[in-house]
Structures are given as structure tokens and as C-alpha cells.
Design an enzyme around this catalytic site. Structure first.
Site, short mmCIF file in Angstrom:
data_model
loop_
_atom_site.label_atom_id
_atom_site.label_comp_id
_atom_site.label_asym_id
_atom_site.label_seq_id
_atom_site.Cartn_x
_atom_site.Cartn_y
_atom_site.Cartn_z
N ARG A 18 -12.71 4.15 7.25
CA ARG A 18 -11.37 4.46 7.73
C ARG A 18 -11.07 3.57 8.90
O ARG A 18 -11.92 3.36 9.75
CB ARG A 18 -11.30 5.91 8.23
CG ARG A 18 -11.05 6.91 7.15
CD ARG A 18 -11.00 8.31 7.75
NE ARG A 18 -11.59 9.28 6.84
CZ ARG A 18 -10.98 9.74 5.77
NH1 ARG A 18 -9.76 9.33 5.47
NH2 ARG A 18 -11.58 10.60 4.98
N GLY A 19 -9.88 3.05 8.94
CA GLY A 19 -9.47 2.30 10.11
C GLY A 19 -8.14 2.82 10.56
O GLY A 19 -7.61 3.79 9.99
N THR A 23 -7.22 3.82 4.64
CA THR A 23 -8.48 4.38 4.18
C THR A 23 -9.05 3.45 3.12
O THR A 23 -8.31 2.93 2.31
CB THR A 23 -8.22 5.76 3.54
OG1 THR A 23 -7.51 6.55 4.48
CG2 THR A 23 -9.51 6.46 3.18
N VAL A 24 -10.36 3.28 3.16
CA VAL A 24 -10.98 2.39 2.17
C VAL A 24 -11.89 3.23 1.28
O VAL A 24 -12.73 4.00 1.77
CB VAL A 24 -11.78 1.27 2.86
CG1 VAL A 24 -12.37 0.33 1.82
CG2 VAL A 24 -10.88 0.48 3.82
N LYS A 39 -8.19 -0.46 -0.35
CA LYS A 39 -7.67 -0.03 0.94
C LYS A 39 -6.27 0.51 0.70
O LYS A 39 -5.42 -0.19 0.13
CB LYS A 39 -7.63 -1.24 1.89
CG LYS A 39 -7.24 -0.93 3.30
CD LYS A 39 -7.58 -2.15 4.15
CE LYS A 39 -7.05 -2.05 5.54
NZ LYS A 39 -7.44 -3.23 6.34
N ASP A 139 -7.97 -10.32 15.01
CA ASP A 139 -8.75 -9.08 15.24
C ASP A 139 -10.22 -9.31 14.91
O ASP A 139 -10.84 -8.51 14.18
CB ASP A 139 -8.16 -7.95 14.39
CG ASP A 139 -8.58 -6.57 14.91
OD1 ASP A 139 -9.14 -6.49 16.03
OD2 ASP A 139 -8.35 -5.57 14.19
#
Ligand SMILES: Nc1ncnc2c1ncn2[C@@H]1O[C@H](COP(=O)(O)OP(=O)(O)OP(=O)(O)O)[C@@H](O)[C@H]1O
Length: 506
Positions: A18-19, A23-24, A39, A139
């Protein structure tokens, strides 16, 4: 494989990450059994930024392709939960090794510097490519670098914040604060140099298992943006490693090294994973059955040796990953009855020339019995013939036999054998079995790729399935190399001479 708007013929599996932007999950393509990562963002979510970031990532990833980046496989929109939720999905190559940040946390202070160097090489190679396309990742951090199946192989992921580089500051600044370059924190500029600063922070993170800066909110941001301080470089890092980080963490961005320069830094310059491999091979079987290789030739024609080497490594890695993922699944029932031979090929040039016959296989013939076969099997045959020509060109006089059978129950199950140089080389089940040059993959039951029950004659011998999953994965590579060794040592001890392949160590 179509790379855009894939049909929604897949099943969502467990959540694997999860980022802040999605959600992956693991996923399986029902048509071919391919495992991938998906994703997803709920389109009805209140957070427009999540959807924007995912659309941005899809757009950017569509335009990029590098062995050192997680591969974009496609995207789609699905209706799930009984039609109540609509998801926007990005399909990605699945990397099972976790993130380098997790790996660093788990290894504590016990850092293997060789692995560190080669992971760093991968990130720099990815960044060099991304920057050359006019894109800034924005990032870079350990959580966005996924570990491959082999220590030291890493791939850059999470392009949700990536942007085309226009030479100015991106507003608002993008990325994760503790990895941000000073000029990004100050909102002055965000470009390739800013990624290099974040890379320096990531190398420290990979050593410490923690971010380079301690997180004290605004105070830390002030230190990053407005002080003369630099993060502390871990003492366990070698002198070369410290120098490398120093070249990344220059407060004046004009003094920071470019990715080109960093690739030549002695800390990583000879750390490309398996950089001695110079042969290229298909990217993945499913792509390659339809590709006729033209794309690959065009794409890589002008690449430098270093990039060819990267590609070759990537291809081998993909082979390991794919088969590794599937080796643990249950597959074809080998011993079942009800098979019919649909194609049978024996190449025995030497025997032909000498007027002899192959005694190794009872149904010896050049091409016999062609009841039914798929295109992919045709490809197999074509390439086996050229394979045989290669071996013969060195005076081998070998024979190479392939039998492919299809289950009579119409279940689309295939199995086959090949023999070479009078020795049974492999048993394999075949959904798509393809050989190009010295590379082999096989897939069973229209979806699963397996290595067990693949017997390899000669020094390695044995049934691979008995050796456990990882060994099985390695063994597949041995198989590929075995064929390669045979090609190289044509006519010599290629098959029986395992143990002396300088390339694979087998
Ligand atoms: N292709 C993949 N294979 C395996 N795991 C993955 C893959 N992509 C993402 N993950 C897992 O999911 C996590 C979240 O993915 P990702 O970083 O892309 O999401 P995000 O929402 O953009 O995160 P962030 O909060 O860093 O912006 C990753 O840290 C990783 O653990």
C-alpha cells in the site's frame, strides 16, 4: 502481449503493498497464467490526487522501457465488488523480492557491499535512462526500488510523482520529504540533479536500514533546505562508497555528478549484475511468440555494450522470475495416459550425410506426422533447425530430436522431449515451447510455467522438482545455459561437460 487497455480477463489476488497513491495486489491473467502486480485506485474515492497520480504513472510508464525499471504491462478499468466499485488499474511486472528499504531494515548493520554496489548500479542505470527521456523520477527512495530475485538486482518503481523535466521547479514539489534535495525543499528547482541527491540518501538508507535524515517534521525540512548540514554517511560504508555518496550529496546541484559520471565511479563501475553476459534473448516468451524480434533489433541496435549486457541480464532474470513464480504451482500430470504425438522432428545431419540413422530415437525421421500444431510449436521447430545448424557448423555431427504430443482429450495439454547428442536432454510439457538460439522456456496446461519433472541428463541429472523451488529456478537457467554451452562447445563435451561453464558457474 498487448501493452495497453488489457482486457479484464484477470483475477485480483492478495494485497502486497500500500502506498499513499494506491493499493498493489498480486494478479493472475486467466488467459495465460501470467502473474503480475496491479496497482489500483478506487475511482469514486474522494482523493482526486490518487487517480491523477495513477494516470500520470500510466502515461509515463507507457513511454519508458528499461531493464532496470519495473515493466509496464498494461492498464484497464474494472468493476468489482458486485459492480459497486470501479477501479483504475495499472498492470506491472511482479517483483517478488520486496523493496530495498525492507531488505536493508532486515539486514540491520550487516550490509553486503557487493549487493549494495550492484543495486546502486541498477538505480543509476535506470535514472540515466529516465533522464535521457526528459523525465525526472522525483521520488527516489528505498521503498520505490524493488529487489529482483537475485541479490543485487533492483528495479526502479513508483513513477506516480514522475514528471517531464522543464528546467524549472515543479509546483508543488514532488517526492518524499526526507529524500528531497535542498533546492526541491526550497521550491526552486526539481530536475535530474534532484534525483541524484535522493539517490545519495537512498544509498545511505540501504546501508543504515533507515532514512538518511532523522524525521523531525518541519525541523528536518529546514535542515535539508536551509542549513549547510549533510546527512551522516554510515561508517560501515567503504571509502569508495563514501566518495560515491559524497558526489551525490552536494548542496550545490551544479557540483553533483550526473548519472553518466556516477556509472563510471569505481564504487559501481564494475557492479552491473552479470555484466559479462553479452548475448541477448527474448524478453519473455509471451511477448516474443508474436514479436518476430524486429522490435528488439530496432530498439537496441544503437545501444552501447553496457546496455546490451543489461538487457541480457534482464532477460535471464525474467526467465528465472517467471518460472520461479510458477514452479511451486501444481502442473501437468505427467504420467497420465491419453497423449498423441502431433509433431516429431529429428535432425541428424551427420547421420544423413553418412547415410546412417539415429539410433537414439526409434522414430527417427526428419519431419514426421503433423496432425495438429500451434504456431508456437512451429516456431519451436524452425528454431530448433537453426539451432542444429549452429552446432553442426562447428563440426558437431550431433542429433537433435523433438517430439511434441498433445493430450487426446482436447484439454490443450502438451508434453514433449528433446534429445541431443544421443542424450536425453529434457522432458518438458509444452503449452508454448519455444527455442530461439540457446534459450528455452516451457509452459504447461495453457498457463503454468514449470520446471519440475524436467530431467537434465549429464552432470546435473535428476528431477528438478525434487530440489526445491529455488533450485528449480536455478536449474532452469542451467538448462538454458546447458543448451548454450552445447552450442558453444559444439561437437565436444557440451552436454556431458557440465561444471565448466564460465558464464553460469554450472
Ligand atoms: N511491481 C511490483 N511488484 C511487487 N510489489 C510491488 C510492485 N509495485 C509495488 N509493490 C509494492 O507495493 C508498495 C506500494 O507501491 P507504490 O510505491 O508504487 O505505491 P505508491 O502509492 O505510489 O507509494 P508511495 O506512498 O511511495 O507513493 C511498494 O512499496 C511495494 O512493496
Amino acid at each position: 502481449m498487448a501493452k495497453v487497455n488489457r482486457q479484464s480477463n484477470w483475477v485480483r489476488g492478495n494485497c502486497i503493498g500500500r502506498g499513499s497513491y494506491g493499493t498493489v495486489n498480486m494478479a493472475v491473467d486467466k488467459s495465460n497464467g501470467q502473474v503480475f502486480a496491479v496497482k489500483s485506485v478506487d475511482r469514486s474515492s474522494d482523493f482526486d490526487t490518487q487517480l491523477e497520480a495513477l494516470e500520470n504513472e500510466i502515461r509515463i510508464l507507457r513511454s519508458l522501457s528499461s531493464p532496470w525499471m519495473v515493466e509496464y504491462l498494461g492498464d484497464d478499468t474494472t468493476l468489482e465488488n458486485n459492480g459497486t466499485t470501479s477501479f483504475r488499474n495499472l498492470h506491472l511486472e511482479y517483483l517478488p523480492g520486496g523493496t530495498v528499504s525492507e531488505l536493508a531494515r532486515h539486514s540491520g548493520n550487516d550490509v553486503d557491499e557487493n549487493t549494495l554496489r550492484s543495486s546502486t548500479w541498477c538505480i543509476v542505470a535506470a535514472l540515466k535512462y529516465v533522464h535521457s527521456k526528459g523525465i525526472v523520477h522525483c521520488d527516489i527512495k528505498g521503498k520505490n526500488v524493488l529487489a529482483g530475485p537475485i541479490p543485487g538486482v533492483a528495479k526502479l518503481a513508483d513513477f506516480g510523482s514522475a514528471a517531464e523535466f522543464g528546467g524549472a521547479s515543479l509546483s508543488p514539489p514532488r517526492g518524499s520529504p526526507l529524500w528531497m534535495a535542498p533546492e526541491v525543499v526550497r521550491r526552486e528547482y526539481q530536475g535530474p540533479e534532484s534525483d541524484v541527491w535522493s539517490l545519495g540518501c537512498t544509498v545511505i538508507e540501504m546501508v543504515r536500514g533507515q532514512p538518511a535524515w532523522e524525521d523531525r517534521g518541519g525541523h528536518t525540512l529546514c535542515r535539508i533546505g536551509y542549513s549547510d548540514e549533510l546527512p551522516e554517511i554510515p561508517t560501515q560504508l567503504s571509502e569508495l562508497g563514501r566518495d560515491f555518496v559524497d558526489k551525490c550529496l552536494r548542496r550545490n546541484r551544479a557540483e553533483r555528478w550526473s548519472c553518466d559520471q556516477l556509472l563510471n565511479h569505481p564504487f559501481i563501475s564494475s557492479s552491473a549484475p552479470l555484466n559479462s553476459i553479452t548475448h541477448s534473448s527474448p524478453r519473455c516468451v509471451l511477448d516474443w511468440v508474436n514479436s518476430e524480434f524486429s522490435e528488439k533489433d530496432d530498439e537496441f541496435e544503437e545501444e552501447e555494450e553496457e546496455e546490451e549486457s543489461s538487457l541480457a541480464w534482464e532477460l535471464q532474470t525474467r526467465c528465472r522470475e517467471r518460472i520461479g513464480k510458477l514452479a511451486s504451482n501444481s502442473g501437468a500430470i505427467w504420467e497420465s495416459d491419453g497423449w498423441v504425438t502431433v509433431r516429431n522432428l529429428i535432425c541428424d545431419r551427420a547421420a544423413e550425410e553418412e547415410g546412417g540413422t539415429s539410433s537414439e530415437y526409434p522414430n527417427s525421421m526428419t519431419i514426421e506426422e503433423e496432425m495438429e500444431y500451434s504456431d508456437s510449436i512451429q516456431i519451436e521447430m524452425t528454431n530448433l533447425e537453426s539451432f542444429d545448424t549452429d552446432t553442426d557448423s562447428s563440426g558437431g555431427g550431433d542429433s537433435f530430436a523433438v517430439v511434441v504430443e498433445r493430450a487426446v482429450d482436447g484439454s490443450d495439454r502438451w508434453r514433449g522431449w528433446n534429445w541431443t547428442m544421443g542424450t536425453r536432454l529434457q522432458d518438458f510439457t509444452v503449452g508454448v515451447a519455444v527455442a530461439v538460439r540457446w534459450w528455452w522456456w516451457w509452459r504447461v496446461d495453457g498457463g503454468e510455467w514449470r520446471t519440475d519433472r524436467c530431467t537434465v541428463a549429464g552432470a546435473s541429472g535428476g528431477v528438478i522438482g525434487e530440489r526445491g523451488r529455488w533450485c528449480a529456478v536455478q536449474q532452469v537457467c542451467v538448462d538454458a545455459w546447458l543448451a548454450w554451452c552445447q552450442w558453444r562447445k559444439a561437437g565436444g563435451d557440451g552436454l556431458g561437460g557440465g561444471g565448466d561453464c564460465g558464464e553460469c558457474g554450472w
